[in-house]
Scaffold this motif. Structure first.
Motif, PDB file in Angstrom:
ATOM      1  N   UNK A   3      31.758  34.366  44.795  1.00 43.06           N
ATOM      2  CA  UNK A   3      31.316  35.678  44.349  1.00 43.06           C
ATOM      3  C   UNK A   3      32.401  36.343  43.499  1.00 43.06           C
ATOM      4  N   UNK A   7      32.206  37.308  39.636  1.00 39.37           N
ATOM      5  CA  UNK A   7      32.522  38.672  39.211  1.00 39.37           C
ATOM      6  C   UNK A   7      33.588  38.644  38.112  1.00 39.37           C
ATOM      7  N   UNK A  78      47.321  40.229  36.315  1.00 34.53           N
ATOM      8  CA  UNK A  78      47.162  40.994  37.551  1.00 34.53           C
ATOM      9  C   UNK A  78      46.374  42.284  37.283  1.00 34.53           C
ATOM     10  N   UNK A  82      42.321  43.813  38.297  1.00 35.00           N
ATOM     11  CA  UNK A  82      42.368  44.989  39.163  1.00 35.00           C
ATOM     12  C   UNK A  82      40.987  45.611  39.446  1.00 35.00           C
ATOM     13  N   UNK A  83      40.095  45.740  38.433  1.00 30.19           N
ATOM     14  CA  UNK A  83      38.792  46.363  38.741  1.00 30.19           C
ATOM     15  C   UNK A  83      38.069  45.666  39.892  1.00 30.19           C
ATOM     16  N   UNK A  84      38.223  44.345  39.998  1.00 32.94           N
ATOM     17  CA  UNK A  84      37.590  43.634  41.113  1.00 32.94           C
ATOM     18  C   UNK A  84      38.499  43.633  42.340  1.00 32.94           C
ATOM     19  N   UNK A  85      39.812  43.504  42.094  1.00 29.18           N
ATOM     20  CA  UNK A  85      40.757  43.425  43.214  1.00 29.18           C
ATOM     21  C   UNK A  85      40.743  44.700  44.037  1.00 29.18           C
ATOM     22  N   UNK A  86      40.549  45.835  43.407  1.00 32.83           N
ATOM     23  CA  UNK A  86      40.570  47.098  44.151  1.00 32.83           C
ATOM     24  C   UNK A  86      39.357  47.237  45.062  1.00 32.83           C
ATOM     25  N   UNK A  87      38.329  46.437  44.783  1.00 26.35           N
ATOM     26  CA  UNK A  87      37.143  46.475  45.651  1.00 26.35           C
ATOM     27  C   UNK A  87      37.246  45.445  46.777  1.00 26.35           C
ATOM     28  N   UNK A  88      38.414  44.839  46.910  1.00 25.54           N
ATOM     29  CA  UNK A  88      38.629  43.937  48.038  1.00 25.54           C
ATOM     30  C   UNK A  88      38.491  42.463  47.696  1.00 25.54           C
ATOM     31  N   UNK A  89      38.374  42.131  46.426  1.00 23.33           N
ATOM     32  CA  UNK A  89      38.314  40.718  46.054  1.00 23.33           C
ATOM     33  C   UNK A  89      39.726  40.196  45.826  1.00 23.33           C
ATOM     34  N   UNK A  90      39.911  38.927  46.167  1.00 23.43           N
ATOM     35  CA  UNK A  90      41.208  38.308  45.920  1.00 23.43           C
ATOM     36  C   UNK A  90      41.389  38.151  44.411  1.00 23.43           C
ATOM     37  N   UNK A  91      42.613  38.352  43.947  1.00 25.96           N
ATOM     38  CA  UNK A  91      42.843  38.290  42.499  1.00 25.96           C
ATOM     39  C   UNK A  91      42.649  36.881  41.943  1.00 25.96           C
ATOM     40  N   UNK A 226      49.392  37.309  42.703  1.00 30.30           N
ATOM     41  CA  UNK A 226      49.304  37.501  44.148  1.00 30.30           C
ATOM     42  C   UNK A 226      47.855  37.731  44.547  1.00 30.30           C
ATOM     43  N   UNK A 227      47.604  37.659  45.841  1.00 27.38           N
ATOM     44  CA  UNK A 227      46.231  37.818  46.325  1.00 27.38           C
ATOM     45  C   UNK A 227      45.724  39.213  46.005  1.00 27.38           C
TER      46      UNK A 227
ATOM     47  N   UNK B  86      43.683  41.778  50.075  1.00 31.75           N
ATOM     48  CA  UNK B  86      42.369  42.232  49.579  1.00 31.75           C
ATOM     49  C   UNK B  86      41.619  43.069  50.623  1.00 31.75           C
ATOM     50  N   UNK B  89      42.943  46.554  50.572  1.00 29.18           N
ATOM     51  CA  UNK B  89      42.536  47.281  49.359  1.00 29.18           C
ATOM     52  C   UNK B  89      41.095  47.758  49.467  1.00 29.18           C
ATOM     53  N   UNK B  90      40.259  46.939  50.095  1.00 26.51           N
ATOM     54  CA  UNK B  90      38.849  47.294  50.179  1.00 26.51           C
ATOM     55  C   UNK B  90      38.645  48.565  51.005  1.00 26.51           C
ATOM     56  N   UNK B 100      38.098  52.068  36.279  1.00 30.88           N
ATOM     57  CA  UNK B 100      38.225  50.614  36.138  1.00 30.88           C
ATOM     58  C   UNK B 100      36.844  49.992  36.318  1.00 30.88           C
ATOM     59  N   UNK B 102      33.689  47.696  36.510  1.00 31.27           N
ATOM     60  CA  UNK B 102      33.326  46.294  36.685  1.00 31.27           C
ATOM     61  C   UNK B 102      32.091  46.009  35.853  1.00 31.27           C
ATOM     62  N   UNK B 112      27.636  47.525  47.059  1.00 31.78           N
ATOM     63  CA  UNK B 112      28.746  46.711  47.549  1.00 31.78           C
ATOM     64  C   UNK B 112      29.748  47.551  48.346  1.00 31.78           C
TER      65      UNK B 112
END
Lengths: 227, 340
Positions: A3, A7, A78, A82-91, A226-227, B86, B89-90, B100, B102, B112
């Motif tokens: 996922x 994304x 990195x 960020x737009x996805x990483x800030x929502x909890x996805x691993x980078x 990093x993750x 992660x 961060x979530x 930012x 998506x 989500x």
């Protein structure tokens, strides 16, 4: 993970407007066919070589550079994730998706340029389809190598400015066949097109080197991220 | 390192130790603001950080949310570095300086972030239902920030809320509802408000931190203490000529021997008025005297108020208080600070 990668691909693709990709492909196509026409009138047998040199020496690296830069939002890898990483996805998987989007965009530009260029260069001369298949494979391998290398460079220096440094080094150091040229895709691609060998490597070894380069650069990019 | 330290409590869940970091909001990704050794430990409640981007507010927001790794030092939320985690961060809701976006629509992202059960109510609560089908990348800045603010509040099991200038460039924010939401969250979650305007945060919190030049100039000064630091009272009266305002200024200067200064100004126009400004230490006593004098002179008073505090005035007051050792004598201030 899938996922996050999806994304990342969507994120990268949204930063690469299809119109811009189409315009680049059109401009490249015009350039390659123009060069093919010009060369064919003086020496018809040299025309495909000139087209291949243009595509692999100029169009492919510049397109890959542009695709990685634009897909990363002209910033470091990195920050690009960020737009996805800030929502909890691993980078890392997001970065994989970004690289894949850049790879697809590069192919979308370079393949038409190559095909039209060869079409004009060969015209009635035999060998068009065989050369297209061989060069098409090389375009895919070269695009993967360049995208990986630029992705790795995107993890270094502020806003990933090492990308520009790598592009310059590839142009100047990669143009030779010395051992210093080993890490640069240009040197191996030139060898595979029948040019000077890199550090005495055979063409088969250069293919392997290019593949290794792709994998190592990509894994290093993900490790540095990093993750 | 700052020379004042916020005394940690048992419930503190966010800890910054010696953090140095730079934002990337400048030209070509250069830094506008830097943090220069920030130590800060805090727990649930509303914590206002007053300062500009050049003072490092954007860098602080980036470090707290895990966008940036501190160049030196560490930032831990519930013992975990948000930059490296992660999952952490979530659970950090954030409104950041730059949206930012998506790929995808507002609806998809809300689904989500807030879950299947809450996303529709969340968008409706912020009056963003009309934007649900819009692609995130196509939103105008004010809409994008409004969506991010809504999603910050909609974060499932939040551990931290970081809101950067939530009163500016946000579409249709209902101040009362926003206040309610903040107070609701602050009961269990640390909420950090980063702003350049003390007037916006003053009614919301008693924890005001002052970020200047990348360091906390003062920690946990109460709003009351900071409001008193203005030490200025403006009396606005109706007057056709400058005579009445001059008379009032004269009377106040003789009746207020402890006043540090009295000045006046007359403004012509369709509804001319005069303003007398009094600078004194005890503004409550001054206000009483002013009211008496106005009654005796029979002037029509429009307002008696302290002028809004600007950042520079506050900073100079805080620094002066620290130089004078005044912070030690301020009860509320001294109770939560210990000099290092």
């Amino acid at each position: 993970m899938m996922r996050a990668a999806r994304l990342g691909f969507a994120l990268g693709w949204s930063r690469l407007p299809p119109r811009r990709v189409a315009v680049l492909a059109l401009l490249g196509t015009l350039a390659s066919s123009g060069v093919a026409l010009a060369v064919r009138s003086s020496s018809p047998l040299a025309a495909p070589n000139v087209v291949a040199s243009l595509v692999f020496g100029l169009v492919l690296p510049l397109t890959a550079y542009g695709a990685v830069s634009t897909g990363s939002g002209s910033t470091d890898l990195s920050s690009a994730t960020w737009p996805a990483a800030r929502r909890g996805f691993s980078r890392r998987p997001v970065a994989m998706g970004l690289a894949l989007a850049a790879f697809v965009a590069t192919l979308a530009v370079v393949f038409p340029v190559l095909l039209v260029g060869f079409g004009v260069a060969y015209r009635a001369t035999p060998g068009f389809s065989k050369d297209c298949v061989t060069s098409g494979g090389l375009v895919a391998l070269g695009a993967a190598a360049y995208v990986s290398a630029f992705s790795l460079a995107s993890t270094a220096m502020r806003r990933g400015r090492a990308r520009s440094l790598l592009l310059c080094l590839d142009f100047f150091v990669g143009a030779f066949g010395s051992a210093f040229s080993l890490p640069f895709p240009r040197a191996h691609l030139r060898s595979l097109l029948g040019g000077e060998a890199v550090a005495m490597l055979s063409q088969r070894q250069s293919s392997g080197a290019l593949l290794t380069l792709t994998l190592v650069a990509f894994v290093m990019a993900l490790v540095r991220l990093r993750r | 390192m700052s020379d004042l330290e916020y005394a940690p409590r048992g419930t503190d869940s966010v800890r910054l130790v010696g953090v140095h970091a730079s934002d990337s909001l400048g030209l070509r990704g250069g830094a506008i603001g830097r943090l220069r050794g920030v130590d800060w430990t805090f727990g649930p409640g509303i914590h206002a950080v007053v300062g500009t981007v050049a003072d490092g507010t954007a860098a602080l927001a980036s470090v707290l949310t895990g966008e940036l790794r501190p160049e030196v030092g560490s930032c831990l939320v519930d013992g975990v570095s948000p930059f490296d985690s992660p999952a952490s961060r979530r659970r950090i809701g954030a409104l950041l300086p730059k949206p930012t976006p998506l790929a995808g629509s507002v609806e998809e992202l809300a689904l989500f972030c807030a879950g299947r059960a809450g996303w529709e109510a969340l968008l409706e609560r912020f009056d963003l239902g009309a934007l649900a089908s819009r692609q995130l990348a196509t939103l105008a800045l004010r809409d994008a920030r409004a969506v991010e603010l809504a999603l910050a509040f909609g974060t499932v099991s939040p551990r931290l809320l970081v809101l950067f200038e939530p009163w500016s460039d946000v579409r249709g924010i209902d101040v009362m509802e926003f206040r309610e939401l903040l107070l609701e969250h602050a009961a269990t979650v640390p909420v950090v408000l980063l702003t350049s305007s003390l007037a916006c945060v003053a009614p919301l919190t008693e924890h005001v931190l002052f970020l200047a030049g990348g360091r906390f100039a003062a920690l946990d000064g109460t709003v009351g203490w900071l409001a008193r630091a203005s030490q200025k009272l403006n009396v606005t009266i109706d007057c056709r000529s400058g005579l009445a305002v001059r008379e009032l200024a004269h009377a106040l200067s003789t009746r207020l021997p402890l006043a540090r200064g009295v000045s006046w100004e007359h403004v012509d126009g369709e509804a001319p008025f005069g303003v007398v400004s009094v600078v004194a230490d005890d503004l409550e006593a001054v206000a009483l005297t002013v009211a008496q004098v106005c009654q005796e002179l029979a002037v029509e008073v429009r307002s008696i108020a302290t002028p809004p505090l600007d950042r520079e005035a506050l900073l100079s007051q805080v620094l002066r208080a620290r130089l004078d050792g005044a912070s030690e004598s301020e009860g509320a201030y001294a109770s939560t600070l210990r000099p290092r």
